[in-house]
Design an enzyme around this catalytic site. Sequence first.
Site, PDB file in Angstrom:
ATOM      1  N   LYS A 134     -10.620  48.290   3.618  1.00  0.00           N
ATOM      2  CA  LYS A 134     -11.729  48.138   4.563  1.00  0.00           C
ATOM      3  C   LYS A 134     -11.863  46.671   4.971  1.00  0.00           C
ATOM      4  O   LYS A 134     -11.304  45.791   4.309  1.00  0.00           O
ATOM      5  CB  LYS A 134     -13.030  48.628   3.915  1.00  0.00           C
ATOM      6  CG  LYS A 134     -13.347  47.943   2.588  1.00  0.00           C
ATOM      7  CD  LYS A 134     -14.519  48.588   1.862  1.00  0.00           C
ATOM      8  CE  LYS A 134     -14.739  47.934   0.515  1.00  0.00           C
ATOM      9  NZ  LYS A 134     -15.906  48.479  -0.176  1.00  0.00           N
ATOM     10  N   ARG A 182     -27.500  53.581  -3.806  1.00  0.00           N
ATOM     11  CA  ARG A 182     -26.991  53.060  -2.545  1.00  0.00           C
ATOM     12  C   ARG A 182     -26.483  54.192  -1.666  1.00  0.00           C
ATOM     13  O   ARG A 182     -27.017  54.429  -0.599  1.00  0.00           O
ATOM     14  CB  ARG A 182     -25.879  52.026  -2.804  1.00  0.00           C
ATOM     15  CG  ARG A 182     -25.347  51.404  -1.546  1.00  0.00           C
ATOM     16  CD  ARG A 182     -24.278  50.365  -1.798  1.00  0.00           C
ATOM     17  NE  ARG A 182     -22.994  50.947  -2.194  1.00  0.00           N
ATOM     18  CZ  ARG A 182     -21.850  50.293  -2.227  1.00  0.00           C
ATOM     19  NH1 ARG A 182     -21.826  49.006  -1.912  1.00  0.00           N
ATOM     20  NH2 ARG A 182     -20.734  50.877  -2.589  1.00  0.00           N
ATOM     21  N   TYR A 233     -23.002  17.369  14.368  1.00  0.00           N
ATOM     22  CA  TYR A 233     -24.267  17.801  14.967  1.00  0.00           C
ATOM     23  C   TYR A 233     -25.457  17.364  14.116  1.00  0.00           C
ATOM     24  O   TYR A 233     -25.444  17.501  12.897  1.00  0.00           O
ATOM     25  CB  TYR A 233     -24.299  19.325  15.084  1.00  0.00           C
ATOM     26  CG  TYR A 233     -23.472  19.855  16.226  1.00  0.00           C
ATOM     27  CD1 TYR A 233     -23.768  19.526  17.542  1.00  0.00           C
ATOM     28  CD2 TYR A 233     -22.397  20.706  15.970  1.00  0.00           C
ATOM     29  CE1 TYR A 233     -23.005  20.032  18.586  1.00  0.00           C
ATOM     30  CE2 TYR A 233     -21.636  21.216  17.013  1.00  0.00           C
ATOM     31  CZ  TYR A 233     -21.949  20.875  18.320  1.00  0.00           C
ATOM     32  OH  TYR A 233     -21.196  21.371  19.355  1.00  0.00           O
ATOM     33  N   MET A 242     -18.353  24.956  15.232  1.00  0.00           N
ATOM     34  CA  MET A 242     -17.747  26.271  15.479  1.00  0.00           C
ATOM     35  C   MET A 242     -16.249  26.262  15.199  1.00  0.00           C
ATOM     36  O   MET A 242     -15.708  27.181  14.581  1.00  0.00           O
ATOM     37  CB  MET A 242     -18.006  26.694  16.932  1.00  0.00           C
ATOM     38  CG  MET A 242     -17.535  28.093  17.234  1.00  0.00           C
ATOM     39  SD  MET A 242     -17.706  28.543  18.962  1.00  0.00           S
ATOM     40  CE  MET A 242     -19.472  28.690  19.121  1.00  0.00           C
TER      41      MET A 242
HETATM   42  C1  PLP Z   1     -15.510  48.326  -1.508  1.00  0.00           C
HETATM   43  C2  PLP Z   1     -15.492  49.447  -2.452  1.00  0.00           C
HETATM   44  C3  PLP Z   1     -14.572  49.475  -3.520  1.00  0.00           C
HETATM   45  C4  PLP Z   1     -13.650  48.325  -3.838  1.00  0.00           C
HETATM   46  O1  PLP Z   1     -14.388  47.328  -4.489  1.00  0.00           O
HETATM   47  P1  PLP Z   1     -13.687  46.058  -5.150  1.00  0.00           P
HETATM   48  O2  PLP Z   1     -14.740  45.475  -5.989  1.00  0.00           O
HETATM   49  O3  PLP Z   1     -13.265  45.182  -4.019  1.00  0.00           O
HETATM   50  O4  PLP Z   1     -12.501  46.549  -5.914  1.00  0.00           O
HETATM   51  C5  PLP Z   1     -14.503  50.616  -4.282  1.00  0.00           C
HETATM   52  N1  PLP Z   1     -15.338  51.664  -4.067  1.00  0.00           N
HETATM   53  C6  PLP Z   1     -16.247  51.653  -3.074  1.00  0.00           C
HETATM   54  C7  PLP Z   1     -17.125  52.830  -2.894  1.00  0.00           C
HETATM   55  C8  PLP Z   1     -16.374  50.542  -2.264  1.00  0.00           C
HETATM   56  O5  PLP Z   1     -17.313  50.527  -1.300  1.00  0.00           O
END
Ligand code: PLP
Length: 334
Positions: free
Chosen positions: A3, A102, A222, A270
């Site tokens: 992801k 969550r 800046y 930037m």
């Molecule tokens: C992002 C995620 C992972 C991976 O987590 P890491 O700590 O990067 O290994 C695994 N399971 C779920 C549900 C996640 O959202």
Amino acid sequence: MVKANAYGLGANRVARALADEGCRHFFVATLGEALELSGILGAGFDILVLNGVDPGAEQACADAELIPVLNSRIGLRNWQREAERRGGQLPAVLQIDSGMSRLGLPLDALPALTADGAFRHLSLRLLITHLACSDEPDHPANSQQLNRFEEARRLFPGVPASIANSGGAFLPSAFHLDMVRTGIALFGVAPGPHAAHLRPAVSLSARILQIREIGPGDGVGYGLEHVAREPQRLATLGIGYADGWCRRLGGAGAARHAGQRLPIVGRISMDSMVVDISGLHRGALSEDSHVELLGPSQSVAEVARDAGTIGYEILTRLGPRLSRTYVDAPECRR
Ligand SMILES: *Cc1c(COP(=O)(O)O)cnc(C)c1O
């Protein structure tokens, strides 16, 4: 886990390298990421979508043969309807909330859902839950969540299960179940004190665009937030916050050269930032030299500490303008 563009490193190359190593299951967060990944990998892989399906996108998701993670009753109902509409079964991953509050169905909702046939048109490929404290190996929540998850698993005999992210992969083998879902550890970033032996897999360097000397009273950047008290030699680097280098690192972070710390002075712009190279001997660096931002002398964890964040955020922010070079290091293979 690929992801967020494989944690900022480029899902295209990272996913293909993982596929070459035998990985067959790839998790992303959104349908958009999943469609892109499906174009990269082609057929023969399970692409699993952590955030489930946006209402209305069920057909697109099923047509592309993607597998949603069902987190809520509504998501479950919509996917089940899509399966009915197609007159068959659709694959799904079911997430259970074992205590993190969550994502996922609550444990106590499962018996009634099962009795109502809420999974009748689904072929459940995997049950997952997620650990809140896998980065703290001694935290009591880890085994509490495992126990609750084991309870939920009894309602789904024969369905494979997964609880561990990277932190969980370094917990005892009771946490490994049928699949571990490693993300950050793939890139050599330790998910906690129990994984400190990982070797970094990512480095980042910035080109020096200009070198200058300033005198007492001269301001930098800046807001002229930094004002020199004595003569200073400065180097302007061609990376800024639009490349994901957090503004919080202005006046707090550093670059490195030959192991030596080159503090960032003034605010981060930037597209550039300024570091103090007064501590290096003259001629050590010239315009067009590169300095290290991530690498052997400065870890992702150190930069995260300086920025008041975590390594995950440092990596996932690395922007599309950064040019990425992939090194196939045979010594890393076994
Ligand atoms: C992002 C995620 C992972 C991976 O987590 P890491 O700590 O990067 O290994 C695994 N399971 C779920 C549900 C996640 O959202």
